[in-house]
Design a protein around this motif. Structure first.
Motif, short mmCIF file in Angstrom:
data_model
loop_
_atom_site.label_atom_id
_atom_site.label_comp_id
_atom_site.label_asym_id
_atom_site.label_seq_id
_atom_site.Cartn_x
_atom_site.Cartn_y
_atom_site.Cartn_z
N TYR A 212 0.86 -1.19 0.00
CA TYR A 212 0.00 0.00 0.00
C TYR A 212 0.89 1.23 0.00
O TYR A 212 2.06 1.17 0.37
N PRO A 251 0.10 8.88 -7.26
CA PRO A 251 -1.18 9.27 -6.65
C PRO A 251 -1.21 10.75 -6.28
O PRO A 251 -0.16 11.35 -6.03
N THR B 266 7.66 -9.81 3.35
CA THR B 266 8.19 -8.58 3.97
C THR B 266 7.16 -7.46 3.83
O THR B 266 6.35 -7.48 2.89
N GLU B 267 7.23 -6.51 4.74
CA GLU B 267 6.32 -5.36 4.65
C GLU B 267 6.82 -4.42 3.56
O GLU B 267 7.99 -4.08 3.52
N GLN B 268 5.94 -4.04 2.65
CA GLN B 268 6.38 -3.23 1.49
C GLN B 268 5.65 -1.91 1.38
O GLN B 268 5.70 -1.25 0.33
N ASP B 269 4.88 -1.54 2.39
CA ASP B 269 4.11 -0.30 2.29
C ASP B 269 5.05 0.90 2.15
O ASP B 269 6.14 0.91 2.70
N ILE B 270 4.59 1.89 1.42
CA ILE B 270 5.43 3.07 1.16
C ILE B 270 4.64 4.35 1.47
O ILE B 270 3.41 4.32 1.59
N VAL B 271 5.37 5.44 1.56
CA VAL B 271 4.72 6.75 1.72
C VAL B 271 4.87 7.48 0.39
O VAL B 271 5.97 7.61 -0.14
N ALA B 272 3.75 7.89 -0.18
CA ALA B 272 3.79 8.55 -1.49
C ALA B 272 3.73 10.06 -1.32
O ALA B 272 3.21 10.55 -0.33
N ASN B 274 2.33 13.61 -2.55
CA ASN B 274 1.18 14.21 -3.24
C ASN B 274 1.64 15.11 -4.39
O ASN B 274 0.91 15.33 -5.35
N GLU B 275 2.85 15.59 -4.30
CA GLU B 275 3.35 16.58 -5.27
C GLU B 275 3.68 15.95 -6.62
O GLU B 275 3.59 16.60 -7.65
N ARG B 276 4.10 14.69 -6.59
CA ARG B 276 4.54 14.06 -7.85
C ARG B 276 3.40 13.29 -8.54
O ARG B 276 3.63 12.48 -9.41
N GLY B 277 2.18 13.54 -8.10
CA GLY B 277 1.04 12.81 -8.65
C GLY B 277 0.64 13.28 -10.04
O GLY B 277 1.12 14.31 -10.52
#
Lengths: 271, 497
Positions: A212, A251, B266-272, B274-277
């Protein structure tokens, strides 16, 4: 005297054993207390809250790759604009180039397809397959698990690195995409895996969401793997299923103008 | 001549037996003639409902791995719509067809299955893109109720009367010229939509459920729907390769259902960010350049799915077919020659199955009637054992006995069959005047119309009478064998006893 003491000691031990037994039975009875659906309904609401974005629009790029049983791979790249508060979305196809500009527009309960070559709209069902992949048009919609499903059972399970609650769900509205479902909800209220079943109990799709992405306080899947159990073929003596991967990138939560979710915008932008 | 007189006298001497066998043959003859005339009506009806309305006498199509007719693949599981390949070398075929004797006319069509809709009504239909200048001259059993066929070349669509009625009852208004119909095709992971303007309504002489699904439309738009385009000939992967970002998950495409849980090791969550959307501007800019797509969707104006051929009434179909095959081979053209029933696909097969069922039933009845005839003749010969023995004792040769019995049987069966033919002619004439009405769409398709007027064919009467002679020979073998194997002494003793 010694015998009397021993008798006394034995009686004391027996009393302790009985008390311990009664306590353990009552404790055991507590862990096997009746399944409380409201607890898990609340969990579904927390999942919906984490995955639905009601205060703004969501934009993202979806790359959908489908591998047919046997090996043929097709790729669709599209941009998705979503406004969960009004149940609206717009999907614009960017690739393959022959489909460039084709669009899917959902306004309320209506889903329109647009072909820029014929400059024509038609109406379709949200349950249809998106570009003939295992991804469905309804998969673009926000999570509405609490509205559409009733939990039937729950158990704590381990899914790789995640501690999850495995919930068995049954549809309670006609809008539910599948009559039955099993979902693995991790402790951060995200659905990590989903198995979708028909009314007869036959498995139809398995969806894994291994990653996610967090966008401000909300979550969007970053990648999904879908196995379609209804699309299979015997290849070299082994059953192969149609597999689709969905990669969601770029996103954005920027507010979009209302005109984006209109047929006029689709006609204008996709020439 | 004497022997014929004796045969007649013998028949006359046993009126009950003669009448019994004669009535059996009369009833059998009546039944066979009436049934065959009705089945003949079915054959002609199928020709009317399919040859004159759908397929022509022969159809030419591109070779393919799957068997397909005008309505597409005959394997319903293959996909919702597996498009029909276009024929190669259409121009050469057209010029060669002019030189094949016996062909009266030909036309070409583009065929596809599409969901045809207008607001409030939708139906899965077979859409034929047709050349209006030639289509209606090849398929003469199509009657135009209103509209100008020339509009079929200007984005128009003609729908059949039954489809129009269904649509009107659902949308609660009459259809009018210019109403917009949308045709949608979903194929190979994509969809194509085209709009047509209602230009007219037509009627089939023998409507059936299969024919009622047909819509006639502008061939250019149907080519575009069925993807007879430049893009269909080019591998789009060569034009624009898959974006690099899409390749990172390709390994997941080979994952098996039982190893799906490995994705969570493995945990693969990321922080995206908003600026590069994605932004509206970037998407709109990307959609502005459609040149490559427009080139790819340009239709191939010479692409056709089938060529339908109509022969002259007196020409031999098999002769034309062999001439066609020779011409195609000579010009190195890979084209399939389809009989009208193959071109009609499962629609014709269903009618053929129904007709085959009728035929099998009739065959059983004919076999039963033949058995009864043989039985009756055998009994009649056994009853005359004494008489035959006496004749033998008086000096009659075996050949004479064989001739006598054969003539008796022939006169009896042929005479009765003729009476049966005359009676069936009378019955069929009455049926033809009154007409047998059908309401079942399957029967309407089978008999080529809602009213059947069966006719007795003179050709069939001739074949039938020949058949009766053959049956007589067959039926008389055993009784004659019995008659000639009896010794005179034995026969006389038996008759005295």
């Amino acid at each position: 005297m010694r015998v009397k003491d021993e008798m006394k000691h034995m009686k004391k031990n027996m009393f302790t054993i009985v008390i311990a037994g009664v306590l353990s039975v009552s404790l055991f009875a507590e862990t096997k207390s009746p399944f409380d659906a409201t607890v898990y309904k609340t969990m579904l609401k927390r999942v919906d809250d984490a995955l639905s974005i009601m205060d703004t629009d969501v934009s993202a790029e979806y790359v959908i790759q489908k591998r047919d049983p046997g090996g043929a791979i097709s790729t669709t790249k599209s941009t998705v604009f979503r406004r969960d508060a009004k149940n609206q979305f717009l999907v614009l196809i960017l690739e393959p180039v022959i489909d460039k500009g084709k669009g899917y527009l959902k306004i309320g309960d209506n889903l329109w397809l647009y072909d820029p070559v014929g400059k024509t709209f038609t109406f379709t069902s949200a349950k249809e397959r998106f570009q003939n992949s295992s991804f469905r048009n309804s998969d673009f919609e926000p999570s509405r698990l609490a509205r559409d499903y009733q939990p039937l059972s729950a158990e704590r399970v381990k899914l790789g690195a995640y501690d999850c609650t495995l919930l068995e769900l049954e549809a309670i509205t006609k809008d539910a995409p599948y009559p039955k479902m099993k979902i693995w909800v991790s402790d951060d209220n995200l659905v990590r895996k989903r198995e979708e079943y028909s009314l007869s109990g036959a498995i139809m799709r398995t969806i894994a969401i291994p990653s996610y992405q967090k966008l401000e306080k909300k979550w969007l899947p970053a990648s999904m793997v879908i196995i379609d159990h209804l699309q299979s073929k015997n290849v070299g003596g082994k059953i192969e299923y149609e597999r689709t991967t969905v990669t969601i990138s770029k996103p954005s939560l920027k507010v979009l103008p209302d005109t984006v979710y209109t047929k006029e915008y689709l006609e204008r932008v996709a020439r | 001549m004497k022997i014929v007189q004796i045969a007649f006298r013998n028949l006359w001497r046993h009126p009950k037996r003669t009448l019994f066998i004669a009535s059996l043959v009369v009833v059998g003859s009546l039944f066979i003639n009436i049934t065959i005339s009705i089945l003949d009506g079915a054959s002609k009806g199928m020709e009317t409902s399919l040859v004159g309305s759908l397929t022509g006498h022969l159809a030419l199509g591109a070779p393919g791995e799957e068997s397909y007719g005008l309505f597409g693949s005959e394997i319903p599981i293959v996909s919702d719509y597996e498009s029909i390949p276009p024929i190669d070398g259409v121009k050469e075929i057209f010029s060669a067809l002019e030189n094949i004797p016996g062909i009266s006319s030909y036309t070409s069509i583009v065929s596809c299955i599409a969901n045809v809709s207008l607001p409030g009504f939708a139906q899965k239909s077979v859409v034929f893109g047709v050349d209006p200048a030639t289509y209606f001259s090849v398929l003469k059993d199509i009657e135009i109720l209103w509209g100008d066929p020339a509009e079929l070349e200007r984005g128009g669509v003609f729908i059949n009367e039954q489809l129009a009625k269904r649509a009107e009852s659902q949308i609660n208004r009459s259809l009018t010229r210019g109403d917009v119909l949308v045709a949608a095709v979903a194929s190979r992971g994509s969809f194509r939509l085209r709009s047509f303007q209602l230009a007219g309504v037509y009627r089939y002489k023998a409507p059936s459920e299969a024919l009622d699904r047909i819509v006639l439309a502008d061939p250019t738009l149907v080519r575009s729907l069925v993807n007879y385009t430049l893009g269909n000939k080019i591998n789009t992967e060569d034009v624009i390769p898959a974006a690099p970002s899409t390749k990172q998950y390709t390994t997941q495409l080979t994952i098996q259902p039982d190893s799906l849980d490995d994705l969570f090791s493995t945990e693969q969550d990321i922080v995206a960010s908003n600026e590069r959307g994605v932004s509206l501007d970037s998407v709109e800019a990307e959609l502005k350049d459609t040149k490559v797509r427009d080139d790819l969707v340009a239709t191939d104006a010479a692409a056709w799915s089938f060529i339908l051929i109509r022969k002259n009434e007196q020409s031999s179909l098999s002769r034309i077919k062999s001439d066609l095959k020779r011409m195609l081979q000579k010009n190195n053209l890979e084209v399939r020659v389809l009989d009208w029933y193959t071109a009609a696909g499962s629609n014709a097969l269903m009618l053929f199955a129904l007709k085959a069922g009728f035929n099998v039933g009739v065959l059983f009845l004919i076999a039963g009637a033949l058995m009864m005839l043989i039985n009756s003749l055998t009994i009649s010969v056994l009853e005359r054992t004494g008489e035959i023995g006496t004749m033998r004792a008086l000096g009659a040769q075996r050949l004479y006995i064989i001739q006598l019995i054969f003539i008796e049987i022939l006169v009896l069966s042929l005479g009765s069959a003729l009476i049966g033919v005359i009676l069936s002619g009378v019955v069929l004439n009455i049926m033809s005047n009154v007409g047998i009405a059908f309401k079942n769409p399957l029967l309407i398709g089978l008999f080529g119309g809602s009213i059947l007027r069966p006719q007795l064919s003179s050709n069939f009467v001739f074949i039938f009478l020949l058949g009766i002679v053959a049956a007589t020979i067959f039926a008389s073998i055993y009784p004659i064998h019995l008659a000639v194997t009896v010794s005179p002494r034995e026969a006389i003793n038996e008759s005295e006893g």
